[in-house]
Design a protein around this motif. Structure first.
Motif, PDB file in Angstrom:
ATOM      1  N   LEU A 198      56.964  20.030  16.950  1.00  0.00           N
ATOM      2  CA  LEU A 198      55.358  19.049  17.309  1.00  0.00           C
ATOM      3  C   LEU A 198      55.104  20.435  18.612  1.00  0.00           C
ATOM      4  O   LEU A 198      54.168  20.322  19.417  1.00  0.00           O
ATOM      5  N   HIS A 199      55.917  20.155  19.188  1.00  0.00           N
ATOM      6  CA  HIS A 199      55.730  21.506  20.698  1.00  0.00           C
ATOM      7  C   HIS A 199      55.146  22.430  20.709  1.00  0.00           C
ATOM      8  O   HIS A 199      54.001  22.818  21.181  1.00  0.00           O
ATOM      9  N   LEU A 200      56.052  23.321  19.279  1.00  0.00           N
ATOM     10  CA  LEU A 200      55.060  24.510  19.200  1.00  0.00           C
ATOM     11  C   LEU A 200      53.944  24.522  18.508  1.00  0.00           C
ATOM     12  O   LEU A 200      53.224  25.363  19.042  1.00  0.00           O
ATOM     13  N   LEU A 201      53.766  23.555  17.551  1.00  0.00           N
ATOM     14  CA  LEU A 201      52.469  23.335  17.226  1.00  0.00           C
ATOM     15  C   LEU A 201      51.513  23.027  18.320  1.00  0.00           C
ATOM     16  O   LEU A 201      50.225  23.556  18.294  1.00  0.00           O
ATOM     17  N   GLY A 202      51.806  22.263  18.911  1.00  0.00           N
ATOM     18  CA  GLY A 202      51.337  22.361  20.430  1.00  0.00           C
ATOM     19  C   GLY A 202      50.345  23.291  20.664  1.00  0.00           C
ATOM     20  O   GLY A 202      49.540  23.727  22.046  1.00  0.00           O
ATOM     21  N   THR A 203      51.691  24.347  21.938  1.00  0.00           N
ATOM     22  CA  THR A 203      51.210  25.331  22.173  1.00  0.00           C
ATOM     23  C   THR A 203      51.008  26.627  21.840  1.00  0.00           C
ATOM     24  O   THR A 203      49.568  27.190  22.535  1.00  0.00           O
ATOM     25  N   CYS A 204      50.756  26.745  20.601  1.00  0.00           N
ATOM     26  CA  CYS A 204      49.914  26.828  19.897  1.00  0.00           C
ATOM     27  C   CYS A 204      49.117  27.344  19.710  1.00  0.00           C
ATOM     28  O   CYS A 204      47.925  27.883  19.693  1.00  0.00           O
ATOM     29  N   SER A 205      48.398  26.287  18.953  1.00  0.00           N
ATOM     30  CA  SER A 205      47.208  25.843  18.731  1.00  0.00           C
ATOM     31  C   SER A 205      46.191  25.458  20.052  1.00  0.00           C
ATOM     32  O   SER A 205      44.952  26.039  19.834  1.00  0.00           O
ATOM     33  N   THR A 206      46.763  25.010  20.567  1.00  0.00           N
ATOM     34  CA  THR A 206      46.024  25.004  22.539  1.00  0.00           C
ATOM     35  C   THR A 206      45.598  26.288  22.563  1.00  0.00           C
ATOM     36  O   THR A 206      44.439  26.743  23.597  1.00  0.00           O
ATOM     37  N   TRP A 207      46.629  27.139  22.488  1.00  0.00           N
ATOM     38  CA  TRP A 207      46.504  28.468  23.247  1.00  0.00           C
ATOM     39  C   TRP A 207      45.298  29.363  21.976  1.00  0.00           C
ATOM     40  O   TRP A 207      43.960  30.493  22.292  1.00  0.00           O
ATOM     41  N   PHE A 208      45.793  29.159  20.453  1.00  0.00           N
ATOM     42  CA  PHE A 208      45.198  29.635  20.077  1.00  0.00           C
ATOM     43  C   PHE A 208      43.450  29.132  20.134  1.00  0.00           C
ATOM     44  O   PHE A 208      42.225  30.362  20.354  1.00  0.00           O
ATOM     45  N   LEU A 209      42.899  28.126  20.123  1.00  0.00           N
ATOM     46  CA  LEU A 209      41.614  27.460  20.013  1.00  0.00           C
ATOM     47  C   LEU A 209      40.631  27.583  21.970  1.00  0.00           C
ATOM     48  O   LEU A 209      39.890  28.131  22.009  1.00  0.00           O
ATOM     49  N   CYS A 215      59.055  31.609  21.714  1.00  0.00           N
ATOM     50  CA  CYS A 215      59.016  30.703  21.883  1.00  0.00           C
ATOM     51  C   CYS A 215      57.614  31.028  22.002  1.00  0.00           C
ATOM     52  O   CYS A 215      56.611  30.487  22.179  1.00  0.00           O
ATOM     53  N   HIS A 216      57.165  32.062  24.017  1.00  0.00           N
ATOM     54  CA  HIS A 216      56.389  31.600  24.185  1.00  0.00           C
ATOM     55  C   HIS A 216      55.490  33.000  23.427  1.00  0.00           C
ATOM     56  O   HIS A 216      54.640  32.601  23.664  1.00  0.00           O
ATOM     57  N   GLY A 217      55.944  33.786  23.473  1.00  0.00           N
ATOM     58  CA  GLY A 217      55.487  34.559  22.466  1.00  0.00           C
ATOM     59  C   GLY A 217      54.924  34.233  21.473  1.00  0.00           C
ATOM     60  O   GLY A 217      53.641  35.270  20.998  1.00  0.00           O
ATOM     61  N   ILE A 218      55.025  33.492  20.650  1.00  0.00           N
ATOM     62  CA  ILE A 218      54.826  33.004  19.172  1.00  0.00           C
ATOM     63  C   ILE A 218      53.648  32.788  19.481  1.00  0.00           C
ATOM     64  O   ILE A 218      52.665  32.599  19.099  1.00  0.00           O
ATOM     65  N   SER A 219      53.347  31.737  20.731  1.00  0.00           N
ATOM     66  CA  SER A 219      52.585  31.089  21.255  1.00  0.00           C
ATOM     67  C   SER A 219      51.167  31.425  21.845  1.00  0.00           C
ATOM     68  O   SER A 219      50.326  31.362  21.617  1.00  0.00           O
ATOM     69  N   ALA A 220      51.725  32.598  22.829  1.00  0.00           N
ATOM     70  CA  ALA A 220      50.863  33.536  23.353  1.00  0.00           C
ATOM     71  C   ALA A 220      49.996  34.939  22.064  1.00  0.00           C
ATOM     72  O   ALA A 220      49.271  35.270  22.208  1.00  0.00           O
ATOM     73  N   ALA A 221      50.666  34.919  20.850  1.00  0.00           N
ATOM     74  CA  ALA A 221      50.134  35.860  20.452  1.00  0.00           C
ATOM     75  C   ALA A 221      49.476  35.153  19.313  1.00  0.00           C
ATOM     76  O   ALA A 221      48.197  35.801  18.712  1.00  0.00           O
TER      77      ALA A 221
END
Length: 540
Positions: free
Chosen positions: A294-305, A438-444
């Motif tokens: 859920l943490h990774l989903l949160g970091t990815c979705s908020t950065w994406f939006l 995980c930071h790279g995935i979130s940033a991507a």
């Protein structure tokens, strides 16, 4: 603090702010300075490229990049950045932060220079080579995101860690400002030396041949700050967290940090061995999904939006610039004057709203926390975006001051908000062995949003009435409808923020669960030894 934490990591968490903290901020920050300079300086010279290479002598309007060429020139670096974030994020966990850190910087230096040289004389050859080198420039920039954030988080103490990482990211605002300033200086110097009349007075003569050097110099000069920090980047020791928790070398971690902190530290190889002996979960495991899914989903979705909204704000920048009189019609300017005016406007926006937003985050993030700042930022961005979009035409045409203020505040709360926190949190909540990945995935994920924001909405914002689109573009939804959609996107970012935990004042190992792993392994060892001990002889 959990009882299992290594002494060297505990010392880093408790360390007072020292010179090595500021050194790390400058070294990592100059990389981000260069990142922002290289990514955003393209916007100051895009119109110039169109005038130089795509002027139609049969037309009464200045040359402009065709939609497909404009999309490629502006977007190819974002595509390269996305790829670099994934690749170098993964490599940073496999080979170490330091080993990869120098490679990303040299790639940025080489490709900045090569972008300015862009071989060929025909429009197609120049644009093709420019896009090629800007892709690889973006690839290097992408690597800087996870590595800079991870290195700074692993060097920082837990009391001011947020401010240190935010200070690194704040150099992005300084880089944007510097890119605009360099464009102002170069264009003004060339305009003074090779002054030309406005386009409507002289179609051909308004663009001097020497203008071709202007955009090339702007790109090449971006290599200088990165080159200056390469030596210091190579002198940084590997972070103690990587050396101890990933490589399993407690002695080297203690030795490196003893030199950095000037404090004698003990190597606790037994604790490191216990951690390495555990069946540590990988990225694609149920253990990771249970603890951090859920943490990774949160970091990815908020950065994406966030990046959909942040990068699409250039959609109505031309309306703001025209409304306040900073940018006359293209026909009323020469090529070099247009570069000067666009750069000046970008510098003013950065100085008045973008840069202050970053530094407000630095000042307040360790006081009010990441979660509160991100939630507030998305809320305010939503409010100001709806405030701009609903009465859009009325504001633009009759309430110019209100229009500009609302526009500036969307930038301010993006930076004193999710644009900073989405960069910080992924560097704190994942275990050391997966932190950079995980930071790279979130940033991507963020850059995927940026690509949608920069280009999907560029088409969507075109007028819905035939004949009122920019040259070469199909009909769209209109800018007002596009802005309403961006307001909805920001509101979704507010909702997804609830998946992201607060990290203020906590150890990285407590946040990731690594202290629990060490402690649990220690308890199991104690229980195992107790069970195997020979029972005392109590027979008479």
């Amino acid at each position: 603090m959990a009882g299992g934490q290594l002494e060297v990591l505990s010392a880093l968490d408790k360390a007072k702010t020292q010179w090595y903290h500021f050194t790390a901020i400058v070294i990592a920050g100059m990389g981000f300075f260069t990142d922002a300079y290289d990514l955003f300086c393209i916007s100051t010279v895009t119109k110039l490229l169109g005038r130089i290479y795509y002027y139609d002598q049969a037309s009464t309007k200045p040359g402009s990049l065709p939609p497909n060429v404009s999309a490629a020139v502006n977007g190819v670096a974002l595509c390269g950045t996305l790829a670099g974030q994934l690749f170098f994020g993964w490599l940073g966990d496999k080979l170490g932060r330091k080993k990869v850190y120098g490679a990303t910087l040299m790639l940025m230096v080489i490709c900045s220079i090569a972008s300015g040289l862009s071989f060929g004389s025909t429009p197609k050859s120049v644009m093709t080579t420019l896009c090629f080198f800007r892709f690889w420039l973006g690839f290097g920039i992408g690597g800087d995101y996870p590595l800079s954030a991870t290195i700074m988080s692993e060097y920082a103490n837990k009391r001011t860690r947020g401010a240190f990482i935010a200070a690194v990211f704040a150099m992005q605002g300084t880089g944007i400002l510097a890119g605009a300033a360099v464009s102002i200086i170069v264009s003004a110097a060339f305009n003074n030396a090779y002054h030309r009349p406005a386009f409507k007075a002289d179609y051909i003569g308004s663009t001097p041949p020497q203008a071709d050097f202007v955009w090339r110099l702007v790109f090449i000069l971006g290599a200088i700050p990165a080159l200056l920090t390469y030596y210091w980047r190579m002198k940084m020791p590997e972070t103690a967290r990587y050396t101890a928790l990933v490589e399993g070398n407690a002695k080297q971690a203690a030795l490196d940090m003893t030199k950095v902190m000037s404090v004698e530290l003990q190597a606790e190889q037994d604790k490191v061995d216990r951690l390495k002996a555990t069946d540590s979960y990988g990225l694609f495991s149920m253990g990771f999904m249970r603890r951090h899914g859920l943490h990774l989903l949160g970091t990815c979705s908020t950065w994406f939006l966030l990046d959909i909204a942040f990068y699409s704000q250039n959609l109505f920048q031309k309306d703001v610039l025209t409304a306040v009189g900073w940018l006359p019609k293209a026909e009323d300017m020469s090529a070099l004057e247009e570069v000067y005016r666009i750069s000046r406007a970008q510098a003013l926006i950065a100085l008045c709203s973008t840069v202050p937003g970053y530094w407000f985050t630095v000042a307040f993030i360790d006081r009010i926390g990441r979660f509160a700042i991100q939630l507030m930022g998305f809320f305010m961005m939503t409010a100001f975006m709806f405030g701009l979009s609903i009465p859009y035409y009325s504001l633009r045409d009759t309430h110019t001051t209100t229009f500009v203020v609302l526009y500036a505040f969307t930038f301010f709360f993006a930076n004193f908000g999710p644009n900073s926190t989405t960069f910080i949190v992924p560097a704190e909540i994942f275990p050391a062995r997966l932190r950079s990945t995980c930071h790279g995935i979130s940033a991507a994920s963020g850059k995927a949003g940026a690509i949608i924001g920069a280009f999907g909405f560029l088409y969507a914002a075109q007028s819905s009435q035939k004949g009122k689109q920019d040259p070469g573009y199909p009909t769209g939804l209109g800018i007002r409808t596009s802005l309403i959609i961006l307001g909805v996107v920001n509101a979704l970012g507010f909702v997804f923020t609830f998946l992201v935990p607060e990290t203020k004042g906590m150890s990285l190992e407590d946040l990731s669960g690594e202290n629990d792993e060490i402690a649990a392994m220690g308890d199991n060892t104690f229980i195992s030894r107790s069970q195997n001990r020979t029972a005392p002889d109590i027979s008479p």
